[in-house]
Design an enzyme around this catalytic site. Structure first.
Site, PDB file in Angstrom:
ATOM      1  N   PHE A 135       0.872  -1.187   0.000  1.00 41.49           N
ATOM      2  CA  PHE A 135       0.000   0.000   0.000  1.00 41.49           C
ATOM      3  C   PHE A 135       0.900   1.225   0.000  1.00 41.49           C
ATOM      4  O   PHE A 135       1.696   1.412   0.918  1.00 41.49           O
ATOM      5  CB  PHE A 135      -0.926   0.043   1.221  1.00 41.49           C
ATOM      6  CG  PHE A 135      -1.796   1.272   1.215  1.00 41.49           C
ATOM      7  CD1 PHE A 135      -2.980   1.302   0.484  1.00 41.49           C
ATOM      8  CD2 PHE A 135      -1.415   2.419   1.897  1.00 41.49           C
ATOM      9  CE1 PHE A 135      -3.765   2.452   0.437  1.00 41.49           C
ATOM     10  CE2 PHE A 135      -2.198   3.573   1.851  1.00 41.49           C
ATOM     11  CZ  PHE A 135      -3.375   3.585   1.127  1.00 41.49           C
ATOM     12  N   ASP A 220       9.334   2.681   1.889  1.00 43.38           N
ATOM     13  CA  ASP A 220       8.149   3.405   2.355  1.00 43.38           C
ATOM     14  C   ASP A 220       8.017   3.160   3.854  1.00 43.38           C
ATOM     15  O   ASP A 220       7.566   2.113   4.299  1.00 43.38           O
ATOM     16  CB  ASP A 220       6.916   2.909   1.593  1.00 43.38           C
ATOM     17  CG  ASP A 220       5.651   3.676   1.991  1.00 43.38           C
ATOM     18  OD1 ASP A 220       5.679   4.383   3.016  1.00 43.38           O
ATOM     19  OD2 ASP A 220       4.630   3.530   1.291  1.00 43.38           O
ATOM     20  N   LYS A 249       2.665   9.953   8.272  1.00 42.41           N
ATOM     21  CA  LYS A 249       1.903   9.587   9.470  1.00 42.41           C
ATOM     22  C   LYS A 249       2.404  10.156  10.805  1.00 42.41           C
ATOM     23  O   LYS A 249       1.954  11.203  11.224  1.00 42.41           O
ATOM     24  CB  LYS A 249       1.768   8.065   9.513  1.00 42.41           C
ATOM     25  CG  LYS A 249       0.847   7.556   8.387  1.00 42.41           C
ATOM     26  CD  LYS A 249       0.289   6.192   8.668  1.00 42.41           C
ATOM     27  CE  LYS A 249      -0.898   5.854   7.778  1.00 42.41           C
ATOM     28  NZ  LYS A 249      -0.579   5.449   6.404  1.00 42.41           N
TER      29      LYS A 249
HETATM   30  C1  LIG Z   1      -0.754   5.630   5.058  1.00 42.46           C
HETATM   31  C2  LIG Z   1       0.261   5.140   4.090  1.00 42.46           C
HETATM   32  C3  LIG Z   1       0.476   5.769   2.853  1.00 42.46           C
HETATM   33  C4  LIG Z   1      -0.381   6.921   2.381  1.00 42.46           C
HETATM   34  O1  LIG Z   1      -0.293   8.028   3.203  1.00 42.46           O
HETATM   35  P1  LIG Z   1      -1.435   9.166   3.135  1.00 42.46           P
HETATM   36  O2  LIG Z   1      -0.962  10.185   4.116  1.00 42.46           O
HETATM   37  O3  LIG Z   1      -2.724   8.513   3.502  1.00 42.46           O
HETATM   38  O4  LIG Z   1      -1.461   9.685   1.759  1.00 42.46           O
HETATM   39  C5  LIG Z   1       1.479   5.273   2.040  1.00 42.46           C
HETATM   40  N1  LIG Z   1       2.236   4.234   2.413  1.00 42.46           N
HETATM   41  C6  LIG Z   1       2.072   3.611   3.604  1.00 42.46           C
HETATM   42  C7  LIG Z   1       2.964   2.484   3.972  1.00 42.46           C
HETATM   43  C8  LIG Z   1       1.055   4.035   4.468  1.00 42.46           C
HETATM   44  O5  LIG Z   1       0.870   3.379   5.618  1.00 42.46           O
END
Ligand SMILES: *Cc1c(COP(=O)(O)O)cnc(C)c1O
Length: 396
Positions: A135, A220, A249
């Protein structure tokens, strides 16, 4: 009718329905506790999906935001501010980035990924590799790297040349990375897939293959970074250094922010003046919040706290709780895999009992509490879990 049910009805009449129906209307938060508009209190074991790293209303964050709001909230990127420079320097220091590294500030995780995709295009190559279960966000670029078909397919055609390989399959990774690969995107722990860890060996192989073939390794750490796993960044446990890392986050404790960290002069130089930008990104308010979060994590030893308190959930396997099949994760990013209880029913029963958790998959609950949570608070959930699961089973 309660205040909450009235507001929820109005919600459906006022919002685009992409989130479905929300569970609660929350009003206030203090520490690890939130209160809904009808006055019911919940222990927040999700912290806004790994965002409220310091919990709710932490004085250090509240004061930093209030003070910065008085000084300057926004100035545009025609100018810069001390908080932005200080936060970038701190991020480079804690990520052990070599000389010539850099930070690009955005406003969300998706935007940090978007910046990483554009960075990867500047290698002169277009092929991207991501993992099954990944994701990376919801923009048309980030969703192209997101494996879940339901998120991706309604919006096709997306950017081309993306392949997905199964995580922890070393042969599949070796077969897919070659001299045409622009970048490999990996979450060290796949949060949205149900808190599924990528092994340290796999991360080291990813580092080796991308280096050998001149492709970028993009980690990520949007969910796993900023102390969530008991280290500043989850990949540090594997002893590797990426070419780029995305953050968001937890970074500013709930104030919207995203960041792309580029490692070393060569990678940082890929994006030249004018090739990327943002209006809000790097604003002094968000950066002052980020500094307060990093300062507080250090001052209160929240990396240590994440390890200590998180380890309570290591024991859950051995406690032999009826309905718990396994646990996954590290530090304060955890999943409890259930047997015989659908996770949405368990989430509802937990909420009824005063605990906020997340049914991250149909069979697993995710816990990502504030890094300030105490042993007593997390233990209160572990103690309540057998009754929660029993209640959930009795309604399904
Ligand atoms: C939450 C998340 C995203 C997206 O972040 P947003 O602030 O919702 O755009 C991308 N990668 C990972 C691993 C995430 O947990």
């Amino acid at each position: 009718m309660t205040i909450g049910s009235d507001l929820l009805q109005r919600y459906s009449g006022a919002m685009v329905q992409v989130f479905g129906q929300p569970q609660l209307v929350l009003a206030t938060g203090h520490g690890c506790w939130v209160t809904d508009v009808d006055g019911k209190r919940y222990l927040d074991l999700l912290s806004g999906i790994a965002v409220n790293a310091l919990g709710h209303g932490h004085p250090a964050l509240v004061q930093a935001v209030a003070k910065q709001a008085e000084q300057a909230i926004h100035i545009s990127n025609f100018f810069t501010s001390e908080p932005a420079i200080l936060l970038a320097e701190r991020l480079l220091a804690i990520s052990a980035a070599p000389a010539g590294s850099g930070v690009f500030f955005a406003n969300s995780g998706t935007e940090a990924i978007e910046a990483a995709i554009k960075l990867s295009r500047r290698t002169g190559r277009t092929r991207l590799v991501a993992l099954e279960g990944s994701f990376h966000g919801r923009s048309t670029g980030a969703v192209a790297l997101t494996h879940k078909a339901a998120y991706r397919e309604p919006f096709e055609p997306l950017i081309p040349d993306v392949s997905f390989v199964p995580p922890n399959d070393e042969a599949a990774l070796s077969a897919v990375i070659d001299d045409r690969t622009a970048a490999l995107f990996i979450e060290p722990i796949q949060g949205e897939a149900g808190v599924r860890e990528v092994s340290a060996d796999y991360l080291r192989l990813a580092r080796e293959l991308t280096s050998r073939h001149g492709a970028l390794l993009v980690l990520d750490e949007i969910q796993t970074g900023i102390g969530r796993t008991g280290r500043w960044f989850a990949h540090q446990a594997a002893g590797i250094v990426p070419d780029a890392m995305t953050l968001a986050k937890g970074l500013a404790g709930g104030v919207p922010i995203g960041a792309l960290v580029t490692f070393g002069r060569r990678i940082t130089g890929l994006l030249a003046a004018g090739q990327h930008g943002t209006t809000f990104g790097g604003n002094p308010l968000a950066c002052a919040a980020g500094l307060a979060v990093l300062d507080t994590i250090e001052r209160e030893d929240l990396l240590g706290n994440a390890l200590r308190v998180g380890s309570i959930l290591d024991d859950l396997d051995s406690l032999d709780v009826a309905g718990v099949a396994a646990t996954r994760g590290r530090g304060l990013l955890r999943a409890i895999e259930l047997s015989g209880t659908p996770a949405p029913a368990a989430m509802a029963a937990a909420r009824e009992a005063g605990f906020i958790v997340n049914a991250v998959t149909p069979t697993a609950l995710r816990l990502a509490p504030p890094l300030v949570i105490s042993e007593g608070e997390l233990t209160s959930f572990v103690d309540a879990l057998p009754a929660i699961l029993e209640a959930a089973r009795s309604v399904t």
